[in-house]
Write a protein that holds these residues in place. Structure first.
Motif, mmCIF file in Angstrom:
data_model
loop_
_atom_site.group_PDB
_atom_site.id
_atom_site.type_symbol
_atom_site.label_atom_id
_atom_site.label_comp_id
_atom_site.label_asym_id
_atom_site.label_seq_id
_atom_site.Cartn_x
_atom_site.Cartn_y
_atom_site.Cartn_z
ATOM 1 N N UNK A 214 0.842 -1.193 0.000
ATOM 2 C CA UNK A 214 0.000 0.000 0.000
ATOM 3 C C UNK A 214 0.877 1.243 0.000
ATOM 4 N N UNK A 215 0.277 2.362 -0.364
ATOM 5 C CA UNK A 215 0.985 3.641 -0.289
ATOM 6 C C UNK A 215 1.394 3.945 1.154
ATOM 7 N N UNK A 216 0.526 3.592 2.104
ATOM 8 C CA UNK A 216 0.845 3.832 3.508
ATOM 9 C C UNK A 216 2.099 3.078 3.929
ATOM 10 N N UNK A 217 2.265 1.867 3.434
ATOM 11 C CA UNK A 217 3.460 1.094 3.762
ATOM 12 C C UNK A 217 4.701 1.694 3.106
ATOM 13 N N UNK A 218 4.558 2.223 1.892
ATOM 14 C CA UNK A 218 5.677 2.926 1.260
ATOM 15 C C UNK A 218 6.065 4.157 2.083
ATOM 16 N N UNK A 219 5.067 4.866 2.606
ATOM 17 C CA UNK A 219 5.348 6.045 3.423
ATOM 18 C C UNK A 219 6.063 5.661 4.713
ATOM 19 N N UNK A 220 5.655 4.541 5.329
ATOM 20 C CA UNK A 220 6.312 4.096 6.559
ATOM 21 C C UNK A 220 7.769 3.738 6.305
ATOM 22 N N UNK A 221 8.062 3.110 5.163
ATOM 23 C CA UNK A 221 9.449 2.798 4.811
ATOM 24 C C UNK A 221 10.240 4.070 4.529
ATOM 25 N N UNK A 222 9.582 5.060 3.912
ATOM 26 C CA UNK A 222 10.251 6.345 3.668
ATOM 27 C C UNK A 222 10.637 7.006 4.985
ATOM 28 N N UNK A 223 9.760 6.916 5.986
ATOM 29 C CA UNK A 223 10.074 7.473 7.303
ATOM 30 C C UNK A 223 11.285 6.764 7.907
ATOM 31 N N UNK B 287 6.111 11.876 1.377
ATOM 32 C CA UNK B 287 6.942 12.946 0.822
ATOM 33 C C UNK B 287 7.736 12.428 -0.371
ATOM 34 N N UNK B 288 7.879 13.305 -1.371
ATOM 35 C CA UNK B 288 8.592 12.931 -2.596
ATOM 36 C C UNK B 288 9.941 13.625 -2.673
ATOM 37 N N UNK B 289 9.956 14.960 -2.606
ATOM 38 C CA UNK B 289 11.207 15.711 -2.554
ATOM 39 C C UNK B 289 11.020 16.918 -1.648
ATOM 40 N N UNK B 290 12.140 17.485 -1.208
ATOM 41 C CA UNK B 290 12.078 18.673 -0.347
ATOM 42 C C UNK B 290 13.447 19.324 -0.328
ATOM 43 N N UNK B 291 13.494 20.552 0.173
ATOM 44 C CA UNK B 291 14.772 21.212 0.418
ATOM 45 C C UNK B 291 14.545 22.343 1.417
ATOM 46 N N UNK B 292 15.577 22.699 2.169
ATOM 47 C CA UNK B 292 15.468 23.849 3.068
ATOM 48 C C UNK B 292 15.668 25.154 2.316
ATOM 49 N N UNK B 293 15.244 26.258 2.904
ATOM 50 C CA UNK B 293 15.595 27.568 2.374
ATOM 51 C C UNK B 293 17.058 27.855 2.654
#
Length: 228
Positions: free
Chosen positions: A43-52, A91-97
């Protein structure tokens, strides 16, 4: 150097080589185990848990080739990004200011995060709070090529003097690009990601890093605990 190493100059080299070989074998076993975890996530939720888990250094590998954990600039953001994933916001991508110099030329970044959200209410609530705080928001319903405000173009988030815009974010991510992000993963899990809302939040002020991340923390704290 020990007397044994002096008498047997190859001993240390052989021991070192064996240690390296054992390390490579351990790394290979770990990678195979982590690959199985990603490929078995249904599931997408399981993918998110692995991302965490990956964000927090509990895994070293992701299907799209990121190895060794997040980039150094992401480390201060790990807790909020992991909490987003555990709340059902993949989350897919991110960056700080940031404002800095790179090879002697000014480098500027806007803080941003892009995520997939399966729950429409959660996506709308996140977008509404971000808009109220003054953030730039791109929120795409599943299958839509324009966002909720009729926008579809990327927003500049990284510039380098003399080279112009280096990165733009906030345009729609195609199903093909999503499949490339999760190669080999369970088809149903990837379909859930494709069918999710796409939400990108961008701080309009270059270099600022004190608006987006605290807002995300407040948003998460205002919601009931996410059940799994």
């Amino acid at each position: 150097m020990s007397a044994a190493a002096v008498l047997h100059p190859r001993a240390f080299g052989i021991k070192e080589a064996r240690g390296r070989l054992a390390g490579w074998r351990d790394a290979g076993r770990r990678r195979r185990a982590e690959a199985r975890a990603w490929y078995q996530a249904g599931t997408m939720e399981e993918l998110a848990a692995l991302t965490a888990r990956w964000l927090r250094g509990q895994m070293l590998w992701t299907p799209n080739g990121h190895a060794g954990g997040p980039d150094p600039e992401t480390l201060p953001l790990v807790d909020v990004l992991a909490d987003l994933n555990l709340a059902g916001i993949l989350t897919e991508t991110s960056q700080p200011g940031e404002k800095a110099a790179f090879h002697g030329r000014p480098w500027r970044q806007r803080a941003y995060v892009t995520a997939f959200v399966a729950d429409p209410g959660l996506a709308r609530g996140l977008a509404a709070q971000a808009i109220s705080a003054g953030l730039v928001v791109r929120a795409y319903r599943p299958g839509r090529r324009v966002d909720e405000n009729g926008e579809r173009d990327a927003v500049d988030v990284t510039t380098w003097e003399g080279h112009g815009v280096m990165t733009g974010m906030g345009d729609r991510i195609s199903p093909r690009a999503i499949r490339r992000t999760f190669p080999g993963c369970d088809r149903q899990a990837v379909r859930e990601v494709i069918r999710a809302w796409q939400v990108t939040l961008i701080d309009p002020e270059w270099g600022r890093d004190t608006l987006l991340w605290p807002l995300l923390t407040r948003f998460l704290n205002s919601r009931p605990p996410h059940s799994t």
